[in-house]
Scaffold this motif. Structure first.
Motif, short mmCIF file in Angstrom:
data_model
loop_
_atom_site.label_atom_id
_atom_site.label_comp_id
_atom_site.label_asym_id
_atom_site.label_seq_id
_atom_site.Cartn_x
_atom_site.Cartn_y
_atom_site.Cartn_z
N VAL A 193 1.04 -1.28 0.25
CA VAL A 193 -0.23 0.16 -0.33
C VAL A 193 1.07 1.03 -0.03
O VAL A 193 1.70 1.64 0.76
CB VAL A 193 -0.98 0.08 1.57
CG1 VAL A 193 -1.87 0.97 0.93
CG2 VAL A 193 -1.86 -1.19 1.14
N ARG A 194 0.35 2.28 -0.96
CA ARG A 194 1.38 3.29 -0.98
C ARG A 194 0.64 4.36 0.18
O ARG A 194 -0.56 4.62 0.41
CB ARG A 194 1.69 4.04 -2.15
CG ARG A 194 2.52 5.32 -2.12
CD ARG A 194 3.51 4.48 -1.83
NE ARG A 194 4.85 5.86 -2.83
CZ ARG A 194 5.73 5.34 -2.77
NH1 ARG A 194 6.43 4.73 -2.22
NH2 ARG A 194 6.81 6.68 -3.07
N VAL A 195 1.63 4.89 0.83
CA VAL A 195 1.26 5.78 2.34
C VAL A 195 1.50 7.40 1.57
O VAL A 195 2.78 7.44 1.77
CB VAL A 195 1.45 5.97 3.55
CG1 VAL A 195 1.28 6.47 4.69
CG2 VAL A 195 0.68 4.05 3.79
N PRO A 196 1.21 8.63 1.67
CA PRO A 196 1.65 10.07 1.55
C PRO A 196 2.49 10.06 2.81
O PRO A 196 2.24 9.26 3.60
CB PRO A 196 0.33 10.30 0.90
CG PRO A 196 -1.08 9.78 0.94
CD PRO A 196 -0.74 8.48 0.94
N GLY A 197 2.72 11.38 2.80
CA GLY A 197 3.48 11.81 3.67
C GLY A 197 2.19 12.89 4.21
O GLY A 197 1.95 13.02 4.09
#
Length: 289
Positions: A96-100
């Motif tokens: 899963v890509r998690v934004p900053g």
């Protein structure tokens, strides 16, 4: 937000940094440590493109919540649990890509005990004796997570896996531990040795990373007195004075004076890490190799 770090918003009941551990230091009195469910930790590392030795977070029962300071790829495995990013459900068991700046929340387990959170680049706390693992017995490695802590992250070295999700074994409904008798089974009566492999045991709520404690029939000794302290190995089934077997896990002491009636096969210990209190336990005898 460009620095690579995780800010801990909710530490959970017990969340620790774990990797492959620090084997080879028993002569110094240092336990092996490392992830209790090693296959689960290895899988989430693969999902985010980390090498096997990268450090992950091992949570206990109620997960944790963290906020990355830059965009990262994460994966959660081990005990099944809900996973959200800024309150939005995202897949468990896949990258899963998690934004900053977003809040990643690993929730309460639906079954099992320990979930594993891998982050691209790995948790890059300072290693001690070649490992970043938290050791609850000796106190080596980073302390268990606390709210407000900040964990540095390494640089990613490869792309994440191109999958939506991968199959993982579920926590055991019954924990079957294959055991090889000895080395101190002669300290127990013949009835006690039979009871070990025929008796009905359950996982005790007093279990932890040091040992899986059991509830059930007590094992009667054939000898009185105590052994001089001797070396203990991962998976040793030690029997304290109350007669209830204790299976040594990753943070176990390197020596002990209570007799070891048997040793659990290493391949069965990952399931022991996910056996919740009350889970039935069966010890199955196998031949010495």
């Amino acid at each position: 937000m460009t620095d690579r770090a995780l800010a801990v918003v909710r530490a959970g009941a017990l969340t620790t940094v774990q990797d492959l551990g620090r084997p080879g230091h028993a002569h110094l009195g240092v336990p092996r440590s490392g992830a209790l469910d090693a296959p689960a930790a290895a899988l989430v590392n693969r999902l985010v493109g980390n090498p096997p030795e990268a450090a992950v977070l091992e949570t206990t029962l109620n997960g944790c919540a963290v906020r990355p300071r830059s965009a990262v790829t994460v994966a959660v495995g081990g005990a099944p649990c809900p996973v959200t990013v800024d309150g939005r459900p995202v897949p468990w068991g896949g990258p899963v890509r998690v934004p900053g700046g977003a809040l990643l929340d690993v929730g309460y387990v639906r079954s099992g005990v320990r979930s594993y959170l891998a982050v691209s680049g790995g948790v890059a706390v300072e290693p001690v004796l070649g490992s970043r693992s938290t050791d609850l017995l000796s106190g080596l490695g980073p302390p268990p997570l606390t709210d407000g802590a900040v964990l540095p992250l390494g640089r990613p070295i490869g792309p994440h896996a191109r999958v939506d999700a991968v199959p993982q074994p579920g926590p055991p409904a019954e924990l079957v531990l294959r055991v090889t008798p000895g080395p101190r089974d002669d300290w127990f009566t013949a009835d006690a040795v039979r009871t070990l492999v025929t008796g009905a045991y359950r996982v005790s709520a007093a279990s932890n990373r040091i040992g899986l404690r059991t509830e059930g029939p007590a094992l009667e000794r054939a000898r009185v007195g105590e052994l001089p302290s001797e070396g203990m190995v991962l998976g040793a089934v030690q029997v304290p004075p109350d007669g209830r077997p204790v299976v040594f896990l990753a943070d176990h002491p390197t020596t002990g004076g209570y007799p070891v009636i048997a040793v659990v096969r290493a391949a069965d210990l990952a399931a022991a890490a996910q056996a919740a209190p009350g889970t039935p336990v069966r010890f199955a005898a196998v031949r010495r190799r």
